[in-house]
Design a protein around this motif. Structure first.
Motif, PDB file in Angstrom:
ATOM      1  N   ALA A   1       0.836  -1.206   0.000  1.00 43.53           N
ATOM      2  CA  ALA A   1       0.000   0.000   0.000  1.00 43.53           C
ATOM      3  C   ALA A   1       0.870   1.255   0.000  1.00 43.53           C
ATOM      4  O   ALA A   1       0.596   2.209  -0.733  1.00 43.53           O
ATOM      5  N   ARG A   2       1.918   1.266   0.805  1.00 42.99           N
ATOM      6  CA  ARG A   2       2.815   2.439   0.837  1.00 42.99           C
ATOM      7  C   ARG A   2       3.491   2.632  -0.524  1.00 42.99           C
ATOM      8  O   ARG A   2       3.616   3.763  -1.001  1.00 42.99           O
ATOM      9  N   PHE A   3       3.937   1.542  -1.158  1.00 44.38           N
ATOM     10  CA  PHE A   3       4.572   1.658  -2.475  1.00 44.38           C
ATOM     11  C   PHE A   3       3.601   2.311  -3.467  1.00 44.38           C
ATOM     12  O   PHE A   3       3.945   3.279  -4.139  1.00 44.38           O
ATOM     13  N   TRP A   4       2.380   1.770  -3.562  1.00 45.87           N
ATOM     14  CA  TRP A   4       1.423   2.285  -4.548  1.00 45.87           C
ATOM     15  C   TRP A   4       0.898   3.677  -4.177  1.00 45.87           C
ATOM     16  O   TRP A   4       0.623   4.486  -5.064  1.00 45.87           O
ATOM     17  N   ALA A   5       0.772   3.973  -2.900  1.00 45.64           N
ATOM     18  CA  ALA A   5       0.374   5.332  -2.499  1.00 45.64           C
ATOM     19  C   ALA A   5       1.405   6.325  -3.011  1.00 45.64           C
ATOM     20  O   ALA A   5       1.057   7.371  -3.577  1.00 45.64           O
ATOM     21  N   ASP A   6       2.666   5.996  -2.840  1.00 42.71           N
ATOM     22  CA  ASP A   6       3.740   6.864  -3.325  1.00 42.71           C
ATOM     23  C   ASP A   6       3.719   6.952  -4.851  1.00 42.71           C
ATOM     24  O   ASP A   6       3.829   8.031  -5.418  1.00 42.71           O
ATOM     25  N   ALA A   7       3.552   5.816  -5.517  1.00 40.79           N
ATOM     26  CA  ALA A   7       3.565   5.799  -6.987  1.00 40.79           C
ATOM     27  C   ALA A   7       2.412   6.594  -7.590  1.00 40.79           C
ATOM     28  O   ALA A   7       2.571   7.256  -8.616  1.00 40.79           O
TER      29      ALA A   7
ATOM     30  N   ASP B   1      -0.565  -4.149  15.756  1.00 33.64           N
ATOM     31  CA  ASP B   1       0.207  -3.224  14.925  1.00 33.64           C
ATOM     32  C   ASP B   1      -0.470  -3.101  13.558  1.00 33.64           C
ATOM     33  O   ASP B   1      -0.665  -4.112  12.872  1.00 33.64           O
ATOM     34  N   PRO B   2      -0.851  -1.878  13.133  1.00 29.91           N
ATOM     35  CA  PRO B   2      -1.467  -1.716  11.811  1.00 29.91           C
ATOM     36  C   PRO B   2      -0.614  -2.277  10.664  1.00 29.91           C
ATOM     37  O   PRO B   2      -1.140  -2.608   9.608  1.00 29.91           O
ATOM     38  N   GLU B   3       0.684  -2.418  10.899  1.00 28.04           N
ATOM     39  CA  GLU B   3       1.567  -3.008   9.884  1.00 28.04           C
ATOM     40  C   GLU B   3       1.140  -4.451   9.576  1.00 28.04           C
ATOM     41  O   GLU B   3       1.411  -4.968   8.508  1.00 28.04           O
ATOM     42  N   ASP B   4       0.443  -5.086  10.513  1.00 27.18           N
ATOM     43  CA  ASP B   4      -0.019  -6.461  10.345  1.00 27.18           C
ATOM     44  C   ASP B   4      -1.460  -6.552   9.872  1.00 27.18           C
ATOM     45  O   ASP B   4      -2.019  -7.654   9.776  1.00 27.18           O
ATOM     46  N   ASP B   5      -2.086  -5.411   9.583  1.00 25.65           N
ATOM     47  CA  ASP B   5      -3.470  -5.383   9.111  1.00 25.65           C
ATOM     48  C   ASP B   5      -3.573  -6.187   7.814  1.00 25.65           C
ATOM     49  O   ASP B   5      -2.806  -5.954   6.877  1.00 25.65           O
ATOM     50  N   PRO B   6      -4.519  -7.127   7.731  1.00 22.55           N
ATOM     51  CA  PRO B   6      -4.646  -7.912   6.499  1.00 22.55           C
ATOM     52  C   PRO B   6      -5.322  -7.166   5.351  1.00 22.55           C
ATOM     53  O   PRO B   6      -5.327  -7.644   4.218  1.00 22.55           O
ATOM     54  N   THR B   7      -5.876  -5.989   5.631  1.00 20.63           N
ATOM     55  CA  THR B   7      -6.510  -5.178   4.589  1.00 20.63           C
ATOM     56  C   THR B   7      -6.133  -3.719   4.800  1.00 20.63           C
ATOM     57  O   THR B   7      -6.490  -3.124   5.816  1.00 20.63           O
ATOM     58  N   VAL B   8      -5.411  -3.160   3.828  1.00 21.61           N
ATOM     59  CA  VAL B   8      -4.984  -1.761   3.910  1.00 21.61           C
ATOM     60  C   VAL B   8      -5.530  -1.047   2.683  1.00 21.61           C
ATOM     61  O   VAL B   8      -5.530  -1.597   1.574  1.00 21.61           O
ATOM     62  N   VAL B   9      -5.967   0.188   2.876  1.00 20.24           N
ATOM     63  CA  VAL B   9      -6.613   0.955   1.811  1.00 20.24           C
ATOM     64  C   VAL B   9      -5.830   2.230   1.536  1.00 20.24           C
ATOM     65  O   VAL B   9      -5.346   2.879   2.467  1.00 20.24           O
ATOM     66  N   ILE B  10      -5.717   2.584   0.237  1.00 20.79           N
ATOM     67  CA  ILE B  10      -5.186   3.899  -0.121  1.00 20.79           C
ATOM     68  C   ILE B  10      -6.260   4.656  -0.886  1.00 20.79           C
ATOM     69  O   ILE B  10      -7.040   4.074  -1.632  1.00 20.79           O
ATOM     70  N   ASP B  11      -6.304   5.949  -0.627  1.00 17.45           N
ATOM     71  CA  ASP B  11      -7.321   6.806  -1.223  1.00 17.45           C
ATOM     72  C   ASP B  11      -6.686   7.853  -2.123  1.00 17.45           C
ATOM     73  O   ASP B  11      -5.591   8.348  -1.836  1.00 17.45           O
ATOM     74  N   PRO B  12      -7.400   8.216  -3.201  1.00 17.63           N
ATOM     75  CA  PRO B  12      -6.900   9.272  -4.083  1.00 17.63           C
ATOM     76  C   PRO B  12      -6.992  10.627  -3.396  1.00 17.63           C
ATOM     77  O   PRO B  12      -7.772  10.799  -2.453  1.00 17.63           O
TER      78      PRO B  12
END
Length: 133
Positions: free
Chosen positions: A18-24, A47-58
Motif C-alpha cells: 500500500a505504501r509503495f502504490w500510495a507513493d507511486a 500493529d497496523p503493519e499487520d493489518d490484512p486489509t490496507v486501503v489507499i485513497d486518491p
C-alpha cells in the motif's frame, strides 16, 4: 452509468505494498481511527503493519480507491490485468525503482510510444509511459 469504484491487489504484505502504490500514484494510506485500531485489536492485531486489509485513497474523490488484501498464496504467474502510469519524465522510473520496483523491460517502444515495464515489490507488472505519451 458504470463507474470504477476500486482496485484490489491480493498480496503478501498489504501495508508495505500500500505504501509503495500510495507513493507511486500520489495517494494516501487511509488513516486508522481509534475504532479501526480497536477492531484490529479485537482480532489480535496490535500493529497496523499487520493489518490484512490496507486501503489507499486518491487525493480527490475522482479516482478509484485501492485495496490491498493479504492472501495465503504467492503470485504465481503473469498478471491478467495491469496498471499503466503516465509520468512526467524518465526520472520517475528511477524513483519507482528506488522505492522497490524492478525493471522487467527497459524503456523502449513502437509507433511513437515509449514505455517501460516494471514490477512492484511483490512482482505485479505495470507499465510506465514517460511524458504521458
Amino acid at each position: 452509468m458504470t463507474r470504477l469504484r476500486s482496485i484490489v491487489f491480493d498480496c503478501e504484505r498489504p501495508a508495505a505494498l500500500a505504501r509503495f502504490w500510495a507513493d507511486a500514484l500520489g495517494y494516501e494510506v487511509r488513516p486508522y481511527s481509534r475504532e479501526d485500531l480497536e477492531q484490529l485489536a479485537s482480532q489480535g492485531i496490535d500493529d497496523p503493519e499487520d493489518d490484512p486489509t490496507v486501503v489507499i485513497d486518491p487525493p480527490s474523490g475522482e479516482a478509484p480507491t485501492v485495496w490491498f488484501n493479504r492472501v495465503p498464496e504467492r503470485k504465481s504467474g503473469k498478471n491478467r490485468m495491469h496498471i499503466d502510469l503516465d509520468v512526467e519524465s524518465e526520472k520517475e522510473i528511477e524513483r519507482l525503482v528506488a522505492r522497490g520496483a524492478r525493471v522487467l523491460r527497459a524503456l523502449g517502444g513502437e509507433a511513437g510510444r515509449r514505455w517501460a515495464i516494471l514490477a512492484d515489490p511483490e512482482g505485479n507488472e505495470f507499465c510506465v509511459f514517460p511524458d504521458g505519451r
